[in-house]
Design a protein around this motif. Structure first.
Motif, PDB file in Angstrom:
ATOM      1  N   VAL A  69      -8.561  -9.647 -65.378  1.00  0.00           N
ATOM      2  CA  VAL A  69      -7.725  -8.575 -64.851  1.00  0.00           C
ATOM      3  C   VAL A  69      -6.636  -9.139 -63.957  1.00  0.00           C
ATOM      4  N   ARG A  70      -7.010 -10.041 -63.063  1.00  0.00           N
ATOM      5  CA  ARG A  70      -6.015 -10.612 -62.159  1.00  0.00           C
ATOM      6  C   ARG A  70      -4.938 -11.380 -62.929  1.00  0.00           C
ATOM      7  N   ASP A 118     -19.934  -2.054 -65.887  1.00  0.00           N
ATOM      8  CA  ASP A 118     -18.926  -3.119 -65.790  1.00  0.00           C
ATOM      9  C   ASP A 118     -17.544  -2.623 -66.170  1.00  0.00           C
ATOM     10  N   HIS A 145      -7.949  -3.498 -57.155  1.00  0.00           N
ATOM     11  CA  HIS A 145      -7.944  -4.571 -56.161  1.00  0.00           C
ATOM     12  C   HIS A 145      -6.865  -5.603 -56.456  1.00  0.00           C
ATOM     13  N   ALA A 146      -6.618  -5.851 -57.738  1.00  0.00           N
ATOM     14  CA  ALA A 146      -5.602  -6.843 -58.106  1.00  0.00           C
ATOM     15  C   ALA A 146      -4.192  -6.287 -58.024  1.00  0.00           C
ATOM     16  N   ASP A 192     -14.052  -8.379 -66.491  1.00  0.00           N
ATOM     17  CA  ASP A 192     -13.924  -9.750 -66.014  1.00  0.00           C
ATOM     18  C   ASP A 192     -12.812  -9.782 -64.957  1.00  0.00           C
ATOM     19  N   GLU A 193     -13.188 -10.012 -63.705  1.00  0.00           N
ATOM     20  CA  GLU A 193     -12.222  -9.949 -62.611  1.00  0.00           C
ATOM     21  C   GLU A 193     -11.059 -10.923 -62.812  1.00  0.00           C
ATOM     22  N   GLU A 194     -11.349 -12.138 -63.232  1.00  0.00           N
ATOM     23  CA  GLU A 194     -10.294 -13.128 -63.425  1.00  0.00           C
ATOM     24  C   GLU A 194      -9.336 -12.692 -64.529  1.00  0.00           C
ATOM     25  N   PHE A 196     -11.695  -3.868 -60.131  1.00  0.00           N
ATOM     26  CA  PHE A 196     -10.919  -5.085 -60.390  1.00  0.00           C
ATOM     27  C   PHE A 196      -9.437  -4.751 -60.565  1.00  0.00           C
ATOM     28  N   THR A 197      -9.150  -3.689 -61.297  1.00  0.00           N
ATOM     29  CA  THR A 197      -7.759  -3.321 -61.576  1.00  0.00           C
ATOM     30  C   THR A 197      -7.033  -2.925 -60.299  1.00  0.00           C
ATOM     31  N   TYR A 209     -16.699  -1.317 -62.368  1.00  0.00           N
ATOM     32  CA  TYR A 209     -16.121  -2.574 -61.903  1.00  0.00           C
ATOM     33  C   TYR A 209     -14.722  -2.787 -62.463  1.00  0.00           C
TER      34      TYR A 209
END
Length: 265
Positions: free
Chosen positions: A67-68, A109, A120-121, A63-65, A117-118, A113
């Motif tokens: 992780v951020r 995922d 990129h954030a 879940d991108e959110e 996500f990790t 992904y």
């Protein structure tokens, strides 16, 4: 970079296996940790057992959110970020034709992904301070994939290609990147698969200890090494496969039986 008091490290999949062993080794050096996983119960037990003050963070890497939010919370609490470890991963064994799309998506995922996500954030924080290090935990299956693990191997190969290119992109930024290619390590990664492990698998309690891998990773970070292959046989397999897939097939059949490379051509 030197890992010690004042270093701040965020680790996904920190509750078990490689992530846990790496967390223990880093805490022993005085590093402040952001321990991230979907369930926080085991993370809290780990944090309580370690020297120093650490931060327990619920994080679903798929879940991108999530992780951020976890990385932002750690940066705010610790006052920054120096080491980013994309470690979370899972596998489902079985013939591709028999696996459900849910299983295939879950591996994609979490393993692929989740890495995107990790990194990129967290990477912008490292770039802004012109220093730090990224670790991506791939697998020996990213060098040579195995039957009954086709999609798992694909996700690990994706991590490999991403990390190898990104390391070059980071030239001159002060940020390093190390790829990690574990072979069969004594972890709980496969506990849910015990009744259907492939016959070529040689893991389990007698496999290489995660503590030894953690020590290798720490040494690689401090040297800004390109990659860690552990046990050493992983490097040999990758090199042989790069020279000749047919040769690596014969090599694996000799080591692990016909199930590791059943098709002869």
């Amino acid at each position: 970079m030197v890992l010690g008091t004042g270093t701040r490290a965020f680790i996904t999949g920190a509750s078990r296996g490689i992530g846990r062993s790496l967390a223990v080794a880093l805490a022993d050096r005085g590093v402040t940790l952001g321990l991230a996983a979907r369930s926080t119960d085991e993370l809290q037990e780990l944090a309580d057992s370690l020297p120093g003050e650490h931060h327990v963070l619920r994080c679903d890497v798929a879940d991108e959110e999530s992780v951020r939010d976890a990385i932002s919370a750690f940066v705010a609490a610790a006052g920054g970020l120096d080491l980013l470890v994309a470690n979370a991963g899972l596998t489902h064994y079985g013939p591709f034709r028999a696996q459900s799309m849910e299983q295939l998506r879950q591996m994609t995922d979490v393993n692929w992904y989740g890495t995107l996500f990790t990194v990129h954030a967290g990477l912008p924080v490292l770039l802004d301070q012109a220093g730090g290090h990224v670790v991506i935990v791939s697998s020996g299956a990213g060098l040579r994939s195995f039957p009954w693990a086709a999609v798992y191997g694909a996700t690990k190969a994706a991590q490999r290609m991403f990390g190898e290119a990104l390391r070059h992109e980071l030239s001159g930024t002060g940020v390093g990147l190390t790829m990690v290619y574990p072979g069969e390590i004594a972890t709980t990664l496969h506990d849910h698969e015990k009744d259907r492990m492939p016959d070529w698998y040689r893991g389990g309690p007698a496999a290489a200890p995660p503590e030894a891998l953690a020590a290798k990773v720490i040494a690689a970070i401090e040297k800004d090494a390109r990659a860690v292959h552990f046990p050493p046989l992983v490097r040999i397999l990758g090199a042989v496969h790069g020279l000749s897939p047919q040769l690596s097939d014969r090599f694996l059949r000799a080591l692990r039986g016909g199930g590791a490379a059943p098709r002869v051509d």
